[in-house]
Scaffold this motif. Structure first.
Motif, PDB file in Angstrom:
ATOM      1  N   UNK A 105       0.840  -1.203   0.000  1.00 57.31           N
ATOM      2  CA  UNK A 105       0.000   0.000   0.000  1.00 57.31           C
ATOM      3  C   UNK A 105       0.871   1.247   0.000  1.00 57.31           C
ATOM      4  N   UNK A 106       1.907   1.255   0.840  1.00 53.94           N
ATOM      5  CA  UNK A 106       2.811   2.407   0.897  1.00 53.94           C
ATOM      6  C   UNK A 106       3.536   2.589  -0.434  1.00 53.94           C
ATOM      7  N   UNK A 107       3.983   1.471  -1.017  1.00 52.12           N
ATOM      8  CA  UNK A 107       4.685   1.539  -2.296  1.00 52.12           C
ATOM      9  C   UNK A 107       3.785   2.116  -3.388  1.00 52.12           C
ATOM     10  N   UNK A 108       2.527   1.658  -3.454  1.00 47.56           N
ATOM     11  CA  UNK A 108       1.597   2.175  -4.467  1.00 47.56           C
ATOM     12  C   UNK A 108       1.351   3.660  -4.264  1.00 47.56           C
ATOM     13  N   UNK A 109       1.177   4.059  -3.014  1.00 47.07           N
ATOM     14  CA  UNK A 109       0.940   5.476  -2.716  1.00 47.07           C
ATOM     15  C   UNK A 109       2.112   6.325  -3.201  1.00 47.07           C
ATOM     16  N   UNK A 110       3.343   5.900  -2.926  1.00 44.40           N
ATOM     17  CA  UNK A 110       4.507   6.673  -3.318  1.00 44.40           C
ATOM     18  C   UNK A 110       4.670   6.732  -4.830  1.00 44.40           C
ATOM     19  N   UNK A 111       4.392   5.628  -5.520  1.00 42.32           N
ATOM     20  CA  UNK A 111       4.517   5.623  -6.983  1.00 42.32           C
ATOM     21  C   UNK A 111       3.563   6.640  -7.599  1.00 42.32           C
ATOM     22  N   UNK A 112       2.323   6.673  -7.115  1.00 48.05           N
ATOM     23  CA  UNK A 112       1.356   7.624  -7.662  1.00 48.05           C
ATOM     24  C   UNK A 112       1.719   9.067  -7.300  1.00 48.05           C
ATOM     25  N   UNK A 113       2.185   9.273  -6.075  1.00 51.82           N
ATOM     26  CA  UNK A 113       2.535  10.629  -5.649  1.00 51.82           C
ATOM     27  C   UNK A 113       3.741  11.133  -6.423  1.00 51.82           C
ATOM     28  N   UNK A 114       4.759  10.283  -6.579  1.00 50.85           N
ATOM     29  CA  UNK A 114       5.936  10.787  -7.286  1.00 50.85           C
ATOM     30  C   UNK A 114       5.644  10.979  -8.770  1.00 50.85           C
ATOM     31  N   UNK A 115       4.699  10.225  -9.323  1.00 50.21           N
ATOM     32  CA  UNK A 115       4.270  10.475 -10.691  1.00 50.21           C
ATOM     33  C   UNK A 115       3.613  11.842 -10.819  1.00 50.21           C
ATOM     34  N   UNK A 371      -9.678   7.388  -9.394  1.00 49.12           N
ATOM     35  CA  UNK A 371      -9.726   6.225  -8.510  1.00 49.12           C
ATOM     36  C   UNK A 371      -8.392   6.024  -7.811  1.00 49.12           C
ATOM     37  N   UNK A 372      -7.300   6.094  -8.578  1.00 53.55           N
ATOM     38  CA  UNK A 372      -5.973   5.893  -8.010  1.00 53.55           C
ATOM     39  C   UNK A 372      -5.683   6.930  -6.921  1.00 53.55           C
ATOM     40  N   UNK A 373      -6.041   8.169  -7.179  1.00 50.30           N
ATOM     41  CA  UNK A 373      -5.731   9.204  -6.191  1.00 50.30           C
ATOM     42  C   UNK A 373      -6.677   9.176  -5.001  1.00 50.30           C
ATOM     43  N   UNK A 438     -12.306   8.527  -0.654  1.00 46.49           N
ATOM     44  CA  UNK A 438     -10.940   8.142  -0.320  1.00 46.49           C
ATOM     45  C   UNK A 438     -10.928   6.979   0.670  1.00 46.49           C
ATOM     46  N   UNK A 439     -11.782   7.072   1.693  1.00 45.27           N
ATOM     47  CA  UNK A 439     -11.851   6.024   2.707  1.00 45.27           C
ATOM     48  C   UNK A 439     -12.333   4.719   2.080  1.00 45.27           C
ATOM     49  N   UNK A 440     -13.372   4.819   1.259  1.00 43.53           N
ATOM     50  CA  UNK A 440     -13.928   3.617   0.629  1.00 43.53           C
ATOM     51  C   UNK A 440     -12.914   2.988  -0.314  1.00 43.53           C
ATOM     52  N   UNK A 441     -12.266   3.807  -1.143  1.00 47.76           N
ATOM     53  CA  UNK A 441     -11.316   3.279  -2.137  1.00 47.76           C
ATOM     54  C   UNK A 441     -10.132   2.601  -1.461  1.00 47.76           C
ATOM     55  N   UNK A 442      -9.563   3.235  -0.440  1.00 46.13           N
ATOM     56  CA  UNK A 442      -8.405   2.630   0.209  1.00 46.13           C
ATOM     57  C   UNK A 442      -8.819   1.401   1.009  1.00 46.13           C
TER      58      UNK A 442
END
Length: 467
Positions: A105-115, A371-373, A438-442
């Motif tokens: 989960x942390x890895x996915x969050x960082x990939x999207x944020x750094x993108x 959705x990703x964000x 956000x709560x539902x998606x995560x």
């Protein structure tokens, strides 16, 4: 698997051992660099717009929760240094499913944020040179690939000076702001409490403060990178203990100080999400001091903020991939390091996915990006909750093992205060129309990761030869 075992595994294979060249000053600046991103310069006005001057309460509440969580993470990290940090501690506390789900989960969050960060930086640079933003974004990705392939101490030095520029700008902003407030700048009358008196402290009441809390809740996200990087320092336990204390204090001063200056010098009703450097509250305050070229100056600073955070997060994602693979929750292929102790394969994967994220944000379907964000928006809530729960569970074990270089204040009461605060924030988000998705998606994404963890567990079990 305990941390000691994990460390033993690393040391037994020199081709999969990380370097140890980072110093405390590197860790401190990496934490500051990750937390002080473009959101501070462009997004600060959102919370102020919602709550008025009372946004200070929102920041204090959010900051208090983050300080408690970071103190707990510092306690865990100093006692059991590990590249996997909160993923490793979740695993130790609750089992493989928790480590797998938290780590990815942390890895996915960082990939999207750094993108998103490299997309924003590319847009600024593209405007300067009259080219499409994806072109400078690609150039930056290539440059940062080489930086992250270098010896970790070289990366630390680069990030130290990158982050130092942002910190220097904020200090300069605070000094100029204080001079303007008290009329100490030649040719500028004292502003004092003028704007606060006009609006009142809480013009939108308790509801405004709650809305402000939602707007600023995750402003401090990013400082957790300190505990990831500490595993590559010369003395991880001491480095974490020192860096965590330093980062928490400085982030609090920088954020609260910046917000105070903005509240005093700008009418709250004129603020909101800044679309560019010209709309930034920082630009508007510095413009009051008649500083020439302030818009161009702030564009450069915002671009540097984006690139600095992007650089630190490339580092973090590559180490998460490395740590997860060491635990059997990724491919062994990504555990290999070069002669400098850099996990080059993990770095290459992070860079490729960063640019894929850029491509999705530039050319991808809008509903997919949304959705990703939404997943990204609620991810820190889950991660902070798991850190708090892990600390509560592991504290008795760590006390039995011996020393605790960093101790959580008022354990276990303050630890439970943090958990209750995070639950209250979750409930508040569920009652807010913009935050609810956000709560539902995560929640759905985290449940999917838990299901995938069972697949990984069966794969690992089948790979162990029968005795």
């Amino acid at each position: 698997m305990t941390n000691n075992a994990s460390q033993g595994d690393e040391s037994s294979d020199s081709t999969s051992q990380l370097g140890h060249g980072l110093k405390v000053r590197h860790l401190t600046m990496m934490g500051l660099g990750s937390a002080i991103g473009a959101g501070l310069f462009l997004g600060t006005g959102v919370g102020i717009k919602a709550a008025g001057p009372a946004v200070l309460i929102s920041y204090i509440v959010a900051g208090f929760l983050v300080v408690l969580v970071m103190r707990m993470l510092g306690e865990l990290g100093a006692a059991r240094p590990n590249t996997g940090t909160f993923s490793a501690y979740s695993r130790q506390a609750f089992g493989q499913w928790a480590g797998f789900s938290t780590g990815w989960l942390y890895w996915f969050m960082l990939v999207m944020v750094m993108g998103a960060e490299i997309t924003g930086a590319g847009a600024f640079i593209g405007n300067w040179f009259g080219v499409d933003g994806w072109i400078p974004a690609l150039v930056c990705v290539i440059i940062f690939t080489f930086i992250n392939m270098a010896k970790v101490r070289g990366f630390g030095e680069f990030e130290y000076w990158f982050a130092f520029i942002k910190v220097a700008v904020i200090i300069f902003f605070l000094v100029v702001g204080v001079l303007l407030i008290f009329g100490l700048l030649p040719g500028h009358p004292m502003v004092g409490f003028e704007h606060v008196r006009e609006s009142g402290f809480a013009p939108n009441g308790v509801g405004g403060i709650a809305a402000g809390l939602l707007a600023v809740a995750f402003a401090f996200g990013g400082i957790e990178i300190v505990t990831i990087a500490a595993a590559e320092s010369e003395n991880p336990s001491r480095a974490i203990a020192t860096a965590v204390r330093s980062v928490i204090l400085r982030i609090s001063v920088f954020y609260l100080g910046s917000v105070l200056v903005i509240i005093f010098l700008l009418p709250y009703s004129t603020l909101g999400q800044a679309e560019g450097a010209a709309d930034s509250p920082f630009t508007r305050v510095l413009a009051q001091a008649d500083i020439p070229g302030v818009v161009g100056f702030m564009e450069i600073i915002i671009t540097l903020a984006l690139l600095s955070a992007f650089n630190a997060q490339i580092y973090a994602t590559s180490r998460v991939i490395y740590a997860m693979s060491k635990e059997g929750d990724g491919l062994t292929f990504f555990t290999k390091t070069n002669h400098e102790g850099v996990p080059t394969r993990a770095v290459c994967l992070s860079m490729a996915l960063a640019y894929l994220s850029v491509a999705l944000q530039v050319w991808g379907p809008a509903n997919l990006i949304e959705l990703f964000f939404n997943i990204v928006g609620g991810s820190l809530l889950v991660l902070w909750f798991m850190i708090a729960a892990s600390e509560i569970k592991l504290r008795p074990e760590m006390e039995a093992e011996g020393t605790l270089p960093v101790k959580m204040w008022g354990y276990p009461y303050m630890s439970y205060v943090a958990l209750i605060g995070l639950l209250a924030l979750t409930i508040l988000m569920l009652f807010d129309n913009s935050a609810r998705p956000q709560v539902i998606a995560v929640g759905v994404f985290f449940a999917a990761l838990v299901a995938l963890s069972a697949v990984a567990r069966r794969r690992n079990a089948s790979a162990v030869p029968a005795k």
